[in-house]
Design a protein around this motif. Structure first.
Motif, PDB file in Angstrom:
ATOM      1  N   SER A   1     -45.479  -3.254 -18.203  1.00 60.01           N
ATOM      2  CA  SER A   1     -44.107  -3.975 -17.997  1.00 60.01           C
ATOM      3  C   SER A   1     -43.031  -3.831 -18.931  1.00 60.01           C
ATOM      4  CB  SER A   1     -44.521  -5.102 -17.385  1.00 60.01           C
ATOM      5  OG  SER A   1     -43.383  -5.980 -17.178  1.00 60.01           O
ATOM      6  N   ASN A   2     -41.904  -3.895 -18.568  1.00 60.53           N
ATOM      7  CA  ASN A   2     -40.678  -3.870 -19.546  1.00 60.53           C
ATOM      8  C   ASN A   2     -39.933  -5.124 -19.437  1.00 60.53           C
ATOM      9  OD1 ASN A   2     -39.212  -2.976 -17.468  1.00 60.53           O
ATOM     10  ND2 ASN A   2     -38.128  -1.322 -18.657  1.00 60.53           N
ATOM     11  N   TYR A   3     -40.571  -5.735 -18.507  1.00 62.74           N
ATOM     12  CA  TYR A   3     -39.817  -7.330 -18.341  1.00 62.74           C
ATOM     13  C   TYR A   3     -39.993  -7.864 -19.355  1.00 62.74           C
ATOM     14  CZ  TYR A   3     -38.702  -6.576 -13.164  1.00 62.74           C
ATOM     15  OH  TYR A   3     -38.301  -6.223 -12.187  1.00 62.74           O
ATOM     16  N   CYS A   4     -38.877  -8.712 -20.060  1.00 62.67           N
ATOM     17  CA  CYS A   4     -39.345  -9.601 -21.055  1.00 62.67           C
ATOM     18  C   CYS A   4     -38.276 -11.059 -20.992  1.00 62.67           C
ATOM     19  CB  CYS A   4     -38.795  -9.028 -22.365  1.00 62.67           C
ATOM     20  SG  CYS A   4     -39.397  -9.819 -23.935  1.00 62.67           S
ATOM     21  N   VAL A   5     -38.881 -12.122 -21.583  1.00 63.00           N
ATOM     22  CA  VAL A   5     -38.018 -13.440 -21.298  1.00 63.00           C
ATOM     23  C   VAL A   5     -37.716 -13.506 -22.782  1.00 63.00           C
ATOM     24  CG1 VAL A   5     -39.494 -14.479 -19.731  1.00 63.00           C
ATOM     25  CG2 VAL A   5     -40.194 -14.868 -22.092  1.00 63.00           C
TER      26      VAL A   5
ATOM     27  N   LEU B   1     -30.941  -2.084 -18.823  1.00 63.99           N
ATOM     28  CA  LEU B   1     -32.210  -1.528 -18.715  1.00 63.99           C
ATOM     29  C   LEU B   1     -32.941  -1.604 -17.281  1.00 63.99           C
ATOM     30  CD1 LEU B   1     -34.391  -0.108 -20.159  1.00 63.99           C
ATOM     31  CD2 LEU B   1     -35.361  -2.388 -20.792  1.00 63.99           C
ATOM     32  N   GLN B   2     -33.184  -0.857 -16.647  1.00 70.45           N
ATOM     33  CA  GLN B   2     -33.811  -0.908 -15.374  1.00 70.45           C
ATOM     34  C   GLN B   2     -35.436  -1.276 -15.801  1.00 70.45           C
ATOM     35  OE1 GLN B   2     -33.785   2.821 -13.047  1.00 70.45           O
ATOM     36  NE2 GLN B   2     -35.185   1.754 -11.449  1.00 70.45           N
ATOM     37  N   ARG B   3     -35.789  -2.239 -14.953  1.00 69.02           N
ATOM     38  CA  ARG B   3     -36.958  -3.009 -15.145  1.00 69.02           C
ATOM     39  C   ARG B   3     -38.084  -2.545 -14.315  1.00 69.02           C
ATOM     40  NH1 ARG B   3     -36.440  -5.970 -20.124  1.00 69.02           N
ATOM     41  NH2 ARG B   3     -34.150  -6.196 -20.239  1.00 69.02           N
ATOM     42  N   TYR B   4     -39.107  -2.548 -14.892  1.00 72.02           N
ATOM     43  CA  TYR B   4     -40.488  -2.256 -13.974  1.00 72.02           C
ATOM     44  C   TYR B   4     -41.608  -2.892 -14.202  1.00 72.02           C
ATOM     45  CZ  TYR B   4     -42.672   0.148 -17.767  1.00 72.02           C
ATOM     46  OH  TYR B   4     -43.166   0.427 -19.175  1.00 72.02           O
ATOM     47  N   ARG B   5     -42.722  -2.943 -13.393  1.00 74.71           N
ATOM     48  CA  ARG B   5     -43.836  -3.575 -13.741  1.00 74.71           C
ATOM     49  C   ARG B   5     -45.062  -2.719 -12.887  1.00 74.71           C
ATOM     50  NH1 ARG B   5     -42.796  -9.051 -11.635  1.00 74.71           N
ATOM     51  NH2 ARG B   5     -42.148  -9.512 -13.707  1.00 74.71           N
TER      52      ARG B   5
ATOM     53  N   HIS C   1     -43.538 -13.295 -17.846  1.00 70.75           N
ATOM     54  CA  HIS C   1     -44.601 -14.259 -17.292  1.00 70.75           C
ATOM     55  C   HIS C   1     -44.790 -13.854 -15.829  1.00 70.75           C
ATOM     56  CE1 HIS C   1     -44.959 -16.871 -20.992  1.00 70.75           C
ATOM     57  NE2 HIS C   1     -43.878 -16.187 -21.365  1.00 70.75           N
ATOM     58  N   GLY C   2     -44.238 -12.831 -15.353  1.00 70.57           N
ATOM     59  CA  GLY C   2     -44.753 -12.157 -13.996  1.00 70.57           C
ATOM     60  C   GLY C   2     -46.074 -11.517 -14.119  1.00 70.57           C
ATOM     61  N   LEU C   3     -46.537 -11.531 -15.176  1.00 69.14           N
ATOM     62  CA  LEU C   3     -48.030 -10.986 -15.492  1.00 69.14           C
ATOM     63  C   LEU C   3     -48.588 -12.410 -15.730  1.00 69.14           C
ATOM     64  CD1 LEU C   3     -47.316  -8.126 -18.324  1.00 69.14           C
ATOM     65  CD2 LEU C   3     -47.514  -7.999 -15.750  1.00 69.14           C
ATOM     66  N   THR C   4     -49.323 -12.781 -14.667  1.00 68.20           N
ATOM     67  CA  THR C   4     -49.808 -14.128 -14.778  1.00 68.20           C
ATOM     68  C   THR C   4     -51.249 -14.011 -15.292  1.00 68.20           C
ATOM     69  OG1 THR C   4     -50.813 -13.866 -12.523  1.00 68.20           O
ATOM     70  CG2 THR C   4     -48.675 -14.759 -12.581  1.00 68.20           C
ATOM     71  N   GLN C   5     -51.641 -15.224 -15.649  1.00 70.09           N
ATOM     72  CA  GLN C   5     -53.116 -15.318 -16.048  1.00 70.09           C
ATOM     73  C   GLN C   5     -54.018 -14.643 -15.293  1.00 70.09           C
ATOM     74  OE1 GLN C   5     -56.097 -18.932 -16.392  1.00 70.09           O
ATOM     75  NE2 GLN C   5     -54.316 -19.498 -17.928  1.00 70.09           N
ATOM     76  N   GLU C   6     -54.207 -14.938 -13.912  1.00 67.57           N
ATOM     77  CA  GLU C   6     -55.150 -14.546 -13.095  1.00 67.57           C
ATOM     78  C   GLU C   6     -55.015 -13.163 -13.204  1.00 67.57           C
ATOM     79  OE1 GLU C   6     -52.829 -16.967 -12.498  1.00 67.57           O
ATOM     80  OE2 GLU C   6     -54.211 -18.560 -13.148  1.00 67.57           O
TER      81      GLU C   6
ATOM     82  N   GLU D   1     -39.344   6.348 -19.903  1.00 62.28           N
ATOM     83  CA  GLU D   1     -37.964   6.207 -20.609  1.00 62.28           C
ATOM     84  C   GLU D   1     -37.624   4.580 -20.489  1.00 62.28           C
ATOM     85  OE1 GLU D   1     -34.751   8.646 -19.124  1.00 62.28           O
ATOM     86  OE2 GLU D   1     -35.715  10.311 -19.495  1.00 62.28           O
ATOM     87  N   MET D   2     -38.111   3.918 -19.508  1.00 65.03           N
ATOM     88  CA  MET D   2     -37.605   2.485 -19.234  1.00 65.03           C
ATOM     89  C   MET D   2     -38.616   1.476 -20.500  1.00 65.03           C
ATOM     90  SD  MET D   2     -37.551   1.990 -15.363  1.00 65.03           S
ATOM     91  CE  MET D   2     -38.229   3.257 -14.574  1.00 65.03           C
ATOM     92  N   TYR D   3     -39.471   2.289 -21.107  1.00 64.88           N
ATOM     93  CA  TYR D   3     -39.940   1.146 -22.184  1.00 64.88           C
ATOM     94  C   TYR D   3     -39.402   1.808 -23.656  1.00 64.88           C
ATOM     95  CZ  TYR D   3     -43.512  -1.783 -24.099  1.00 64.88           C
ATOM     96  OH  TYR D   3     -44.152  -2.874 -24.704  1.00 64.88           O
TER      97      TYR D   3
END
Ligand code: SAH
Length: 363
Positions: free
Chosen positions: A56-60, A75-79, A108-113, A315-317
């Motif tokens: 994932s390239n989302y980041c807080v 940046l275009q984001r992906y997960r 944090h869209g990558l949750t613990q579970e 390319e997005m990372y």
């Protein structure tokens, strides 16, 4: 300078700084030779491959240097989906890599579970070692992922100097950022039974030779299992790329982010932390696309991290621009890296390639 100069465990920061400033090709040959010898003695000729999946390239976070930072609106984001990640992990198994590394922005869209579930599936379906590199997460998250079977965690402390750290990482909740935020997490990871990896960037504006020597000292103090170092590469869509970061150090104190300095840091790290797994990084391959990987491996490194991320996401990372191998498929990366390793007379590692402690016990 005395000949005992390259003998390692006693090396103090004064000696480290002298080596970092060394310009004589003859003396540097001596450093490369010493690092290569220690590498062979302690971790052997095998080069272990870690299949990197950039999930994932989302980041807080708003790290001043990194192209993934939340402020970068270009940046275009992906997960990646669970199945996409599993497909990459199966490729790692097929290609004979002993480890998969799941890396992302602090998302944090990558949750613990969800991460726990992905880790469990990779372990069940492939049996590979799993390394996570997902930023500064809570103790509970890290504990749950260890419980799910994750073996290792990578979190660079980037610089050990508090003022420089605060200048490149904005604080949170009214508290200035501090290297202790990450150093504490590295201790927690150790307590949880992870193999612990960290590292730094070389050539951050404001980084002096003294600071860099203390970073290397910190590697020893933390007894790190894995140590990644690479050049800082400016990204235009970041605060530091816009000139809003720290000023370069004055009076000849500023460390250059050139390849020679990175090789020196790799070699000194090998001498000071003989058992550590040290990658020849993609950032190094980016600033010398022809020979960077090989020279890293010949001057102390013993790991490479072939990229398994699907090409459509690569390319997005973009943590920094013009990243090496960005248009290559997983298969091309494997072929290219295997060839490079064999051409310098090294062998491909088999098995998970974890840290071997002296006396043979692996942890
Ligand atoms: N979110 C994760 C992964 C970040 S990317 C984390 O924070 O750990 C992994 C590493 O890339 C970072 O730790 C940093 O050392 C390096 N990096 C980021 N931006 C860079 C840049 N502009 N030049 C060189 N290396 C960079």
């Amino acid at each position: 300078m005395q000949p005992m100069y390259v003998s390692a465990p006693q090396m103090d920061t004064f000696t480290i700084v002298s080596w970092l400033r060394e310009t004589s090709p003859y003396r540097l040959q001596e450093l490369w030779r010493a690092a290569d010898k220690v590498r062979r003695t302690h971790v052997g000729d095998e080069v272990h491959l870690r299949g990197l999946i950039e999930i994932s390239n989302y980041c807080v976070r708003l790290c001043g240097y990194c192209g993934l930072q939340a402020g970068n609106r270009e940046l275009q984001r992906y997960r990646m989906s669970e199945d996409e990640i599993l497909e990459c992990a199966h490729k790692a198994l097929e290609y004979g890599y002993g480890t998969t590394v799941l890396q992302a922005g602090e998302d944090h869209g990558l949750t613990q579970e969800w991460i726990a579930q992905v880790v469990r599936r990779i372990k069940d379906e492939t049996g590979l070692a799993v390394t996570l590199s997902l930023g500064e997460r809570s103790y509970e998250d890290l504990a749950a992922w260890r419980e799910a079977g994750a073996d290792r965690y990578l979190l660079r402390f980037e610089t050990s100097d508090p003022a420089l750290y605060a200048a490149i990482h904005p604080g949170r909740g009214g508290k200035p950022a501090s290297p202790d935020d990450r150093l504490q997490l590295l201790s927690d990871l150790r307590t949880l039974g992870y193999e612990v990896g960290s590292g730094i960037m070389v050539g951050i504006p404001g980084q002096t030779y003294q600071i860099l020597a203390e970073d290397i000292e910190q590697f020893r103090k933390k007894d790190l299992d894995m140590i990644g170092v690479g050049p800082y590469i400016m990204h235009p869509n970041t605060p530091m790329g816009r000139g809003e970061g720290p000023a370069p150090a004055k009076g000849g104190q500023q460390v250059l982010g050139d390849e020679l300095t990175v090789y020196k840091v790799i070699a000194l790290t090998r001498l000071i932390c003989p058992e550590a797994n040290i990658p020849s990084t993609t950032a190094l391959a980016t600033i010398n696309k022809e020979r960077g990987r090989e020279l890293g491996l010949q001057r102390g490194a013993n790991i490479v991290m072939p990229n398994l991320t699907p090409v459509k996401y690569r390319e997005m990372y973009e943590i920094y621009p013009d990243k090496a191998c960005v248009n290559e498929t997983a298969e091309m990366c494997r072929g290219c890296l295997t060839g490079r390793i064999e051409a310098i007379g090294r062998t491909l590692g088999s098995g998970p390639g974890g840290r071997q402690r002296q006396g043979g016990a692996s942890q």
